[in-house]
Design an enzyme around this catalytic site. Sequence first.
Site, mmCIF file in Angstrom:
data_model
loop_
_atom_site.group_PDB
_atom_site.id
_atom_site.type_symbol
_atom_site.label_atom_id
_atom_site.label_comp_id
_atom_site.label_asym_id
_atom_site.label_seq_id
_atom_site.Cartn_x
_atom_site.Cartn_y
_atom_site.Cartn_z
ATOM 1 N N GLY A 110 2.744 -3.463 8.702
ATOM 2 C CA GLY A 110 4.173 -3.400 9.021
ATOM 3 C C GLY A 110 4.448 -2.962 10.452
ATOM 4 O O GLY A 110 5.505 -3.277 11.009
ATOM 5 N N GLU A 113 4.066 -6.051 12.461
ATOM 6 C CA GLU A 113 5.237 -6.883 12.123
ATOM 7 C C GLU A 113 6.508 -6.366 12.801
ATOM 8 O O GLU A 113 7.358 -7.148 13.223
ATOM 9 C CB GLU A 113 5.401 -6.916 10.593
ATOM 10 C CG GLU A 113 4.254 -7.671 9.923
ATOM 11 C CD GLU A 113 4.193 -7.467 8.418
ATOM 12 O OE1 GLU A 113 4.256 -6.298 7.961
ATOM 13 O OE2 GLU A 113 4.097 -8.461 7.690
ATOM 14 N N GLU A 133 -3.623 -6.083 5.756
ATOM 15 C CA GLU A 133 -3.148 -6.101 4.366
ATOM 16 C C GLU A 133 -4.187 -6.590 3.361
ATOM 17 O O GLU A 133 -4.288 -6.047 2.263
ATOM 18 C CB GLU A 133 -1.878 -6.968 4.240
ATOM 19 C CG GLU A 133 -0.627 -6.307 4.781
ATOM 20 C CD GLU A 133 -0.406 -6.515 6.270
ATOM 21 O OE1 GLU A 133 -1.330 -6.981 6.958
ATOM 22 O OE2 GLU A 133 0.698 -6.214 6.745
HETATM 23 N N1 CAA Z 1 0.793 4.606 4.675
HETATM 24 C C1 CAA Z 1 0.822 5.891 4.280
HETATM 25 N N2 CAA Z 1 0.178 6.872 4.906
HETATM 26 C C2 CAA Z 1 -0.556 6.541 5.995
HETATM 27 C C3 CAA Z 1 -0.635 5.228 6.459
HETATM 28 C C4 CAA Z 1 0.085 4.220 5.759
HETATM 29 N N3 CAA Z 1 0.105 2.938 6.154
HETATM 30 N N4 CAA Z 1 -1.446 5.189 7.538
HETATM 31 C C5 CAA Z 1 -1.847 6.465 7.739
HETATM 32 N N5 CAA Z 1 -1.316 7.273 6.817
HETATM 33 C C6 CAA Z 1 -1.499 8.725 6.677
HETATM 34 C C7 CAA Z 1 -2.856 9.043 6.081
HETATM 35 O O1 CAA Z 1 -2.822 8.926 4.668
HETATM 36 C C8 CAA Z 1 -3.047 10.463 6.532
HETATM 37 O O2 CAA Z 1 -2.259 11.312 5.718
HETATM 38 P P1 CAA Z 1 -2.892 12.721 5.176
HETATM 39 O O3 CAA Z 1 -3.126 13.516 6.422
HETATM 40 O O4 CAA Z 1 -1.792 13.265 4.320
HETATM 41 O O5 CAA Z 1 -4.136 12.374 4.458
HETATM 42 C C9 CAA Z 1 -2.391 10.467 7.918
HETATM 43 O O6 CAA Z 1 -1.529 9.321 7.950
HETATM 44 C C10 CAA Z 1 -3.407 10.305 9.038
HETATM 45 O O7 CAA Z 1 -4.184 9.158 8.770
HETATM 46 P P2 CAA Z 1 -5.796 9.183 8.635
HETATM 47 O O8 CAA Z 1 -6.261 10.510 8.180
HETATM 48 O O9 CAA Z 1 -6.204 7.991 7.823
HETATM 49 O O10 CAA Z 1 -6.174 8.985 10.173
HETATM 50 P P3 CAA Z 1 -7.478 8.264 10.762
HETATM 51 O O11 CAA Z 1 -7.484 8.568 12.201
HETATM 52 O O12 CAA Z 1 -8.687 8.614 9.957
HETATM 53 O O13 CAA Z 1 -7.213 6.695 10.539
HETATM 54 C C11 CAA Z 1 -5.913 4.663 10.513
HETATM 55 C C12 CAA Z 1 -6.131 6.046 11.153
HETATM 56 C C13 CAA Z 1 -7.122 3.749 10.845
HETATM 57 C C14 CAA Z 1 -4.669 4.061 11.097
HETATM 58 C C15 CAA Z 1 -5.798 4.821 8.976
HETATM 59 O O14 CAA Z 1 -4.817 5.811 8.699
HETATM 60 C C16 CAA Z 1 -5.398 3.564 8.273
HETATM 61 O O15 CAA Z 1 -6.228 2.682 8.079
HETATM 62 N N6 CAA Z 1 -4.113 3.478 7.823
HETATM 63 C C17 CAA Z 1 -3.621 2.375 7.059
HETATM 64 C C18 CAA Z 1 -3.430 1.146 7.922
HETATM 65 C C19 CAA Z 1 -2.993 -0.010 7.076
HETATM 66 O O16 CAA Z 1 -3.713 -0.513 6.251
HETATM 67 N N7 CAA Z 1 -1.749 -0.503 7.288
HETATM 68 C C20 CAA Z 1 -1.173 -1.611 6.569
HETATM 69 C C21 CAA Z 1 -0.359 -1.094 5.410
HETATM 70 S S1 CAA Z 1 0.141 -2.398 4.315
HETATM 71 C C22 CAA Z 1 1.519 -3.078 5.031
HETATM 72 O O17 CAA Z 1 1.933 -2.727 6.113
HETATM 73 C C23 CAA Z 1 2.189 -4.140 4.197
HETATM 74 C C24 CAA Z 1 3.228 -4.933 4.851
HETATM 75 O O18 CAA Z 1 2.962 -5.851 5.615
HETATM 76 C C25 CAA Z 1 4.622 -4.719 4.545
#
Ligand code: CAA
Length: 259
Positions: A110, A113, A133
């Site tokens: 997102g 996006e 995703e």
């Molecule tokens: N949703 C909810 N929480 C999220 C998040 C997300 N997309 N991305 C990060 N966070 C949160 C983590 O859960 C974490 O929270 P806590 O401290 O409470 O555990 C906090 O943010 C810090 O993140 P990390 O500990 O994971 O930090 P990192 O440095 O180890 O990693 C990262 C960073 C690579 C960005 C990793 O957080 C990650 O992979 N995040 C998800 C990315 C992702 O997959 N995004 C797509 C979502 S789906 C979508 O967007 C659908 C759509 O098109 C509408």
Amino acid sequence: MWENIILEMEESIAILTINRPKALNALNTNTLLELDEALNEVMKDNTIRALILTGGGDRAFVAGADITEMKDKNAMEGREFALLGQRVFAKLQDMLIPTIAAINGYALGGGCELALACDIRIASSKTKIGQPEVTLGITPGFAGTQRLARTVGLAVAKELIFTGAQINADEALRIGLVNRVVEPEKLMEEAKNLAMKIASNAPIAVSLAKQAINKGIDVDLNTGMAYEAEVFGLCFSTKDQKEGMTAFVEKRKAEFKNE
Ligand code: CAA
């Protein structure tokens, strides 16, 4: 005023920050609804010439839609969530003023996006951008399957979406996903300079040009050109057109009044 959104004005530029740094600015329903309201506020103020969108903290623009919130959704709830995000991002795309994404770190799912719904993207050299995703068992849902392909072309969009790869700023620049890359400490300065440069031009002409480009990308060439001729003609009904051309002839700098 809002829990996760900050809206500030600097001269004629609005700066909107998605501010939920503990969750890397992930977009939950509340943040999307607040973003919608903040965009309405920007639209109401006709002194604003450009909008900059960025992320709070120094790690992320937006790390995606909120995975914690999405995890237990059923099909209808998933669909509604996609429609909400699409509606808010469509409002951003259709803003009459130019919009600039200042991407300061992760712009995933997102977040990518959201940046794609802006007119221009500037990335810090720390940016990681992509559509991960499919690594979560879903497709992009906030128009990534549509806008990414329109921005970087079908084959590159398909590779990015099918692999879920997170690419760096230089690669994003190479494929045309971002307009330019700067060092993190220069990001906001660069975005503001660009916004101010745009703001110095005739606002109605800039807005009509944006509308013609956006309309043209969705229609055939002849329909797009017909629309262009209409907005070109419309410019001649503005005082700023008279001022712009008179200033040129008089060899002075034009003073535009948005009239
Ligand atoms: N949703 C909810 N929480 C999220 C998040 C997300 N997309 N991305 C990060 N966070 C949160 C983590 O859960 C974490 O929270 P806590 O401290 O409470 O555990 C906090 O943010 C810090 O993140 P990390 O500990 O994971 O930090 P990192 O440095 O180890 O990693 C990262 C960073 C690579 C960005 C990793 O957080 C990650 O992979 N995040 C998800 C990315 C992702 O997959 N995004 C797509 C979502 S789906 C979508 O967007 C659908 C759509 O098109 C509408």
